[in-house]
Enzyme design. Structure first.
Site, PDB file in Angstrom:
ATOM      1  N   GLU A   1       0.844  -1.197   0.000  1.00 21.16           N
ATOM      2  CA  GLU A   1       0.000   0.000   0.000  1.00 21.16           C
ATOM      3  C   GLU A   1       0.875   1.241   0.000  1.00 21.16           C
ATOM      4  O   GLU A   1       1.755   1.386   0.864  1.00 21.16           O
ATOM      5  CB  GLU A   1      -0.899   0.040   1.236  1.00 21.16           C
ATOM      6  CG  GLU A   1      -2.015  -0.967   1.251  1.00 21.16           C
ATOM      7  CD  GLU A   1      -2.976  -0.737   2.401  1.00 21.16           C
ATOM      8  OE1 GLU A   1      -4.149  -1.109   2.263  1.00 21.16           O
ATOM      9  OE2 GLU A   1      -2.571  -0.194   3.451  1.00 21.16           O
ATOM     10  N   CYS A   2       0.645   2.148  -0.928  1.00 16.16           N
ATOM     11  CA  CYS A   2       1.315   3.444  -0.989  1.00 16.16           C
ATOM     12  C   CYS A   2       2.832   3.275  -0.914  1.00 16.16           C
ATOM     13  O   CYS A   2       3.445   2.828  -1.865  1.00 16.16           O
ATOM     14  CB  CYS A   2       0.782   4.369   0.098  1.00 16.16           C
ATOM     15  SG  CYS A   2       1.115   6.121  -0.207  1.00 16.16           S
TER      16      CYS A   2
END
Length: 436
Positions: free
Chosen positions: A327-328
């Site tokens: 994520e990210c």
């Protein structure tokens, strides 16, 4: 019966977090059980709340979560003496289009749960006008009840007197006034506050904030303004499916942005979580059936990550047989390369072809609704996931199979689709919930 309050303000940067932590610690020091929540998608503040209260705090979000999920999360406050929810941005600030149960505004939570609002007001550069602003906030939405205000950063006793008189004339309670006090400033960086776990002196800082606020704010009056509240445990729990039975979770200063309710939901579903540190050149637990790299600050540690050959080769070996999701910041590390703010490119794990750069900073901020085009750990193709994106990186290349069709809160399609290659997947948004 618990009593509930929501701490908010007309805008960001006024002092909501400091007041929330100070009140929580001051009441805890009096022997009260204090339960905090964070309204909105900020994943940093709950750790500060936990440091102040000794109890885990979670996010509650009206755009991403339905009422049953919010009810389930806040039911943990049943045994507390006082519940404090910290708002995000200004009281009524949300997105233009309604989400699952609201627009993401703190006012949604206050109205939904019946918690009165304590406003933090910074009257710098104004006097009587501050009362006009507060009166406008008080009257803007009938279902939201104002308990009173705390003035912050007042310039002098004369300044305080002018503002107090105007507020009293408007029938607005003033619980206290805080002069400027640099010693309780929480350090910040580009994604918000420096994380609680990175601050060795966080306990002392919160203690000083509690002492300072107790000296200038009528804690008893604030406590009396809270609304009695009897949360009813929801029949349905969190709508979150764990990505696997045994999850290897990257966890250190570069990988730390995990919503607490997500980890709790994974545990509640029977999943086991083992942590490892990419910065310490560690590899995922060999017995895990999935690896999850959350967001954080990989751009601050890109050189070290690139140099940690054991971590990078170990993650690639893991991905040959089991899924890996990022994520990210975790997504960026799964990519081929990350260019830091100085323009230096660092080789990442290469599980995806993603190339990102911080050399030309561009803020990406907002809620995201993703319809998965292909499966990712814990979610099937076609699933609708709600999350939030916040980073300053620029995509230089995103060559792999798009993971999803991603929309912002207005319904506009965005370019940050996420990626899938083999068993590796990644998204720029942080997952909050799946639509039921």
């Amino acid at each position: 019966m618990a009593a509930g309050l929501l701490i908010s303000a007309p805008a960001s940067g006024v002092g909501k977090t400091t007041l929330t932590l100070a009140l929580a610690r001051a009441w805890r020091n009096r022997g009260l059980k204090v339960q905090c929540f964070k309204s909105g998608p900020d994943y940093i503040d709950p750790a500060f709340h936990a440091a102040a209260t000794g109890r885990a705090s979670v996010n509650i979000d009206s755009w991403a979560m339905d009422r049953a999920t919010i009810a389930h999360l806040v039911s943990r406050g049943t045994d507390a003496d006082i519940v404090l929810a910290e708002g995000s941005m200004g009281l009524f600030d949300g997105v233009a289009a309604r989400g699952v149960s609201g627009t993401g505004a703190s006012a949604d939570i206050a109205e939904m749960l019946g918690w009165p609002v304590v406003l933090v007001i910074d009257p710098s550069g104004q006097a009587q006008t501050a009362a006009a602003i507060v009166a406008g906030l008080r009257d803007y939405r009938p279902g939201v009840r104002l308990a009173g205000v705390v003035l912050n950063r007042v310039a002098s006793p004369r300044h305080e007197d002018l503002v107090r008189r105007a507020l009293n004339d408007a029938g607005i309670a003033v619980f206290g006034a805080l002069p400027r006090h640099a010693e309780i400033s929480l350090p910040k960086r580009h994604l918000g506050l420096v994380q609680a776990e990175e601050q060795a002196e966080i306990g002392k800082l919160i203690d000083e904030a509690a002492r300072f606020v107790a000296e200038h704010v009528d804690l008893d009056a604030v406590l009396r303004s809270a609304a009695g509240w009897s949360p009813q445990p929801a029949a349905n729990g969190l709508n979150v499916t764990p990505p696997g039975q045994r999850i290897a979770l990257a966890r250190d200063a570069a990988f730390s942005f995990v919503y607490p309710h997500m980890l709790e939901a994974w545990h509640a579903a029977g999943a086991e979580i083992s942590t490892f540190s990419p910065l310490a050149d560690e590899v995922p637990d060999a017995s895990a059936d999935v690896c999850w790299l959350p967001g954080g600050y990989p751009e601050l540690h890109a050189g070290r990550i690139a140099a940690n050959a054991r971590f990078r080769s170990g993650l690639r070996a893991f991905a040959e047989t089991r899924p890996v999701h990022g994520e990210c910041g975790g997504y960026m590390v799964l990519g081929a390369g990350l260019t830091d703010a100085d323009g230096v490119r660092h080789e990442m794990t290469g599980l995806l072809g993603l190339e990102t750069s911080f050399a030309k900073r561009r803020m990406h901020l907002g809620y995201r609704l993703a319809a998965l085009a292909v499966p990712m750990p814990g979610h099937h193709a076609g699933a609708r996931l709600r999350g939030h994106e916040f980073h300053y990186s620029t995509i230089l290349a995103q060559p792999d199979t798009p993971l999803a069709v991603v929309h912002d809160a207005t319904g506009a399609v965005i370019a940050e689709t996420g990626s899938q290659r083999g068993r590796a997947t990644g998204t720029f948004f942080h997952l909050i919930a799946e639509d039921r």
